[in-house]
Write a protein that holds these residues in place. Structure first.
Motif, PDB file in Angstrom:
ATOM      1  N   GLU A 104     -24.321  -7.483  48.715  1.00 22.49           N
ATOM      2  CA  GLU A 104     -25.522  -6.638  48.651  1.00 22.49           C
ATOM      3  C   GLU A 104     -26.443  -7.060  47.512  1.00 22.49           C
ATOM      4  OE1 GLU A 104     -26.576  -2.081  47.213  1.00 22.49           O
ATOM      5  OE2 GLU A 104     -24.603  -2.481  48.094  1.00 22.49           O
ATOM      6  N   VAL A 105     -25.856  -7.394  46.357  1.00 19.84           N
ATOM      7  CA  VAL A 105     -26.640  -7.661  45.152  1.00 19.84           C
ATOM      8  C   VAL A 105     -27.244  -9.062  45.128  1.00 19.84           C
ATOM      9  CG1 VAL A 105     -26.480  -7.957  42.642  1.00 19.84           C
ATOM     10  CG2 VAL A 105     -25.432  -5.970  43.748  1.00 19.84           C
ATOM     11  N   LEU A 106     -26.491 -10.088  45.510  1.00 18.02           N
ATOM     12  CA  LEU A 106     -26.989 -11.465  45.385  1.00 18.02           C
ATOM     13  C   LEU A 106     -28.336 -11.683  46.086  1.00 18.02           C
ATOM     14  CD1 LEU A 106     -23.754 -13.675  45.626  1.00 18.02           C
ATOM     15  CD2 LEU A 106     -24.897 -12.728  43.613  1.00 18.02           C
ATOM     16  N   PRO A 107     -28.528 -11.209  47.325  1.00 18.33           N
ATOM     17  CA  PRO A 107     -29.838 -11.415  47.964  1.00 18.33           C
ATOM     18  C   PRO A 107     -30.982 -10.705  47.246  1.00 18.33           C
ATOM     19  CG  PRO A 107     -28.159 -10.913  49.605  1.00 18.33           C
ATOM     20  CD  PRO A 107     -27.559 -10.623  48.268  1.00 18.33           C
ATOM     21  N   GLN A 108     -30.667  -9.657  46.495  1.00 17.54           N
ATOM     22  CA  GLN A 108     -31.714  -8.936  45.767  1.00 17.54           C
ATOM     23  C   GLN A 108     -32.309  -9.785  44.644  1.00 17.54           C
ATOM     24  OE1 GLN A 108     -30.042  -5.218  44.406  1.00 17.54           O
ATOM     25  NE2 GLN A 108     -29.684  -4.456  46.478  1.00 17.54           N
ATOM     26  N   SER A 178     -31.383 -15.568  33.081  1.00 16.09           N
ATOM     27  CA  SER A 178     -31.939 -14.241  33.383  1.00 16.09           C
ATOM     28  C   SER A 178     -31.395 -13.691  34.694  1.00 16.09           C
ATOM     29  CB  SER A 178     -33.468 -14.298  33.424  1.00 16.09           C
ATOM     30  OG  SER A 178     -33.923 -15.158  34.450  1.00 16.09           O
ATOM     31  N   THR A 179     -31.286 -14.561  35.708  1.00 17.53           N
ATOM     32  CA  THR A 179     -30.801 -14.113  37.007  1.00 17.53           C
ATOM     33  C   THR A 179     -29.336 -13.699  36.950  1.00 17.53           C
ATOM     34  OG1 THR A 179     -32.347 -15.583  38.151  1.00 17.53           O
ATOM     35  CG2 THR A 179     -30.512 -14.734  39.438  1.00 17.53           C
ATOM     36  N   THR A 180     -28.504 -14.537  36.362  1.00 20.93           N
ATOM     37  CA  THR A 180     -27.075 -14.227  36.321  1.00 20.93           C
ATOM     38  C   THR A 180     -26.763 -13.037  35.420  1.00 20.93           C
ATOM     39  OG1 THR A 180     -26.804 -15.961  34.629  1.00 20.93           O
ATOM     40  CG2 THR A 180     -26.324 -16.547  36.920  1.00 20.93           C
ATOM     41  N   GLN A 181     -27.542 -12.836  34.379  1.00 24.20           N
ATOM     42  CA  GLN A 181     -27.350 -11.658  33.537  1.00 24.20           C
ATOM     43  C   GLN A 181     -27.628 -10.377  34.321  1.00 24.20           C
ATOM     44  OE1 GLN A 181     -29.838 -12.525  30.100  1.00 24.20           O
ATOM     45  NE2 GLN A 181     -28.042 -12.984  28.846  1.00 24.20           N
ATOM     46  N   MET A 182     -28.693 -10.389  35.115  1.00 25.71           N
ATOM     47  CA  MET A 182     -29.025  -9.207  35.913  1.00 25.71           C
ATOM     48  C   MET A 182     -27.995  -8.973  37.012  1.00 25.71           C
ATOM     49  SD  MET A 182     -33.222  -9.274  36.155  1.00 25.71           S
ATOM     50  CE  MET A 182     -33.345 -10.970  36.723  1.00 25.71           C
ATOM     51  N   VAL A 183     -27.526 -10.057  37.639  1.00 30.09           N
ATOM     52  CA  VAL A 183     -26.500  -9.931  38.677  1.00 30.09           C
ATOM     53  C   VAL A 183     -25.220  -9.357  38.076  1.00 30.09           C
ATOM     54  CG1 VAL A 183     -24.975 -11.217  40.222  1.00 30.09           C
ATOM     55  CG2 VAL A 183     -27.419 -11.723  40.184  1.00 30.09           C
ATOM     56  N   ALA A 184     -24.830  -9.876  36.910  1.00 30.76           N
ATOM     57  CA  ALA A 184     -23.613  -9.390  36.250  1.00 30.76           C
ATOM     58  C   ALA A 184     -23.706  -7.903  35.948  1.00 30.76           C
ATOM     59  CB  ALA A 184     -23.376 -10.180  34.964  1.00 30.76           C
ATOM     60  N   GLY A 189     -20.070  -6.397  35.832  1.00 28.22           N
ATOM     61  CA  GLY A 189     -19.288  -7.436  35.178  1.00 28.22           C
ATOM     62  C   GLY A 189     -19.958  -7.938  33.918  1.00 28.22           C
ATOM     63  N   THR A 190     -19.459  -9.052  33.399  1.00 26.53           N
ATOM     64  CA  THR A 190     -19.978  -9.643  32.168  1.00 26.53           C
ATOM     65  C   THR A 190     -20.258 -11.119  32.392  1.00 26.53           C
ATOM     66  OG1 THR A 190     -18.625  -8.129  30.853  1.00 26.53           O
ATOM     67  CG2 THR A 190     -19.526 -10.054  29.715  1.00 26.53           C
ATOM     68  N   LEU A 191     -21.413 -11.580  31.919  1.00 33.49           N
ATOM     69  CA  LEU A 191     -21.731 -13.000  32.000  1.00 33.49           C
ATOM     70  C   LEU A 191     -20.998 -13.727  30.887  1.00 33.49           C
ATOM     71  CD1 LEU A 191     -23.407 -15.218  33.390  1.00 33.49           C
ATOM     72  CD2 LEU A 191     -25.214 -14.777  31.710  1.00 33.49           C
ATOM     73  N   ARG A 192     -20.295 -14.815  31.256  1.00 34.11           N
ATOM     74  CA  ARG A 192     -19.511 -15.561  30.281  1.00 34.11           C
ATOM     75  C   ARG A 192     -19.884 -17.037  30.309  1.00 34.11           C
ATOM     76  NH1 ARG A 192     -13.396 -12.895  30.535  1.00 34.11           N
ATOM     77  NH2 ARG A 192     -14.080 -10.723  30.256  1.00 34.11           N
ATOM     78  N   ASN A 193     -19.651 -17.694  29.177  1.00 33.95           N
ATOM     79  CA  ASN A 193     -19.961 -19.118  29.066  1.00 33.95           C
ATOM     80  C   ASN A 193     -18.822 -19.966  29.636  1.00 33.95           C
ATOM     81  OD1 ASN A 193     -17.944 -19.128  27.096  1.00 33.95           O
ATOM     82  ND2 ASN A 193     -19.411 -19.024  25.398  1.00 33.95           N
ATOM     83  N   THR A 194     -18.918 -21.261  29.434  1.00 35.92           N
ATOM     84  CA  THR A 194     -17.912 -22.178  29.977  1.00 35.92           C
ATOM     85  C   THR A 194     -16.514 -21.898  29.438  1.00 35.92           C
ATOM     86  OG1 THR A 194     -19.634 -23.871  30.145  1.00 35.92           O
ATOM     87  CG2 THR A 194     -17.364 -24.634  30.295  1.00 35.92           C
TER      88      THR A 194
END
Length: 213
Positions: A104-108, A178-184, A189-194
């Motif tokens: 639901e979220v990814l296409p948004q 910016s995109t992955t932070q909003m999706v997370a 969830g939480t955005l994490r580095n490598t």
């Protein structure tokens, strides 16, 4: 029409003609005003100035002052050494991400389901369609088919972007973050580095600084 009406009409026409002639005579008694409008000029920072400045040569008005406009534009930045940027969206400890929520979220956020049963962020490079980055499942078989996501759960998602990207690499990194932070945030969830650590401002700066200079 009776004679009185005719006389009134003729008198009105004569008065209008007289007023017009008198107005023209009055205008001729005054000297014509010159165009005193000072041309507006923008400096290099976009601030409006005028041509009446000490650093511009004086003219008699017959020769216009020509000011060349300087456009400051950042040259396109592309990584010279190919590399892959990998980020993760991880569920909170002891929790999972909802597959239904993911589809639901990814296409948004402009992510489109496509090649290899994964989600991609589409861009255009001079009119040519391309993918900026890809989102995959964090567990085997790594795919994110909407049909398989229905009713499922996952500990996280993997995000991969190849550099050089189809667009300016600095813009690409900013869009990715910016995109992955909003999706997370939307997924809880939480955005994490490598290194699977919480993604920070220093991580964002390091990504940009890591581009070849």
């Amino acid at each position: 029409m009776d004679i009185v009406s005719i006389l009134i009409t003729v008198a009105g026409i004569i008065v209008m003609i007289a007023l017009y002639i008198m107005g023209r005579i009055s205008q001729n008694k005054f000297p014509k005003q010159s165009d005193g409008v000072v041309p507006k000029i923008n400096d290099d920072f976009g601030k409006t100035t005028s041509s009446v400045m000490q650093d511009l040569p004086a003219t008699d008005g017959s020769t216009p002052v020509v000011v060349e406009e300087t456009i400051l534009a950042r040259p396109r930045k592309q990584a010279v050494t190919p590399r892959q940027v990998v980020l993760f969206i991880a569920a909170e400890e002891g929790k999972t991400l909802s597959g239904d929520k993911i589809s639901e979220v990814l296409p948004q956020y402009q992510l489109r389901f496509g090649d290899m049963d994964l989600y991609h962020y589409p861009v255009e490079d001079n009119g040519v369609p391309a993918n900026l980055f890809t989102v995959a499942n964090g567990i085997k078989p790594w795919t994110l088919s909407p049909a398989d996501l229905k009713g499922s759960e996952t500990p996280g998602l993997s995000i991969m972007m190849q550099l050089p990207s189809p667009i300016d690499d600095i813009d690409a990194i900013e869009i990715l973050i910016s995109t992955t932070q909003m999706v997370a945030e939307e997924l809880g969830g939480t955005l994490r580095n490598t290194d699977q650590e919480t993604f920070s401002h220093d991580d964002a700066s390091a990504l940009i600084e890591s581009l070849d200079h």
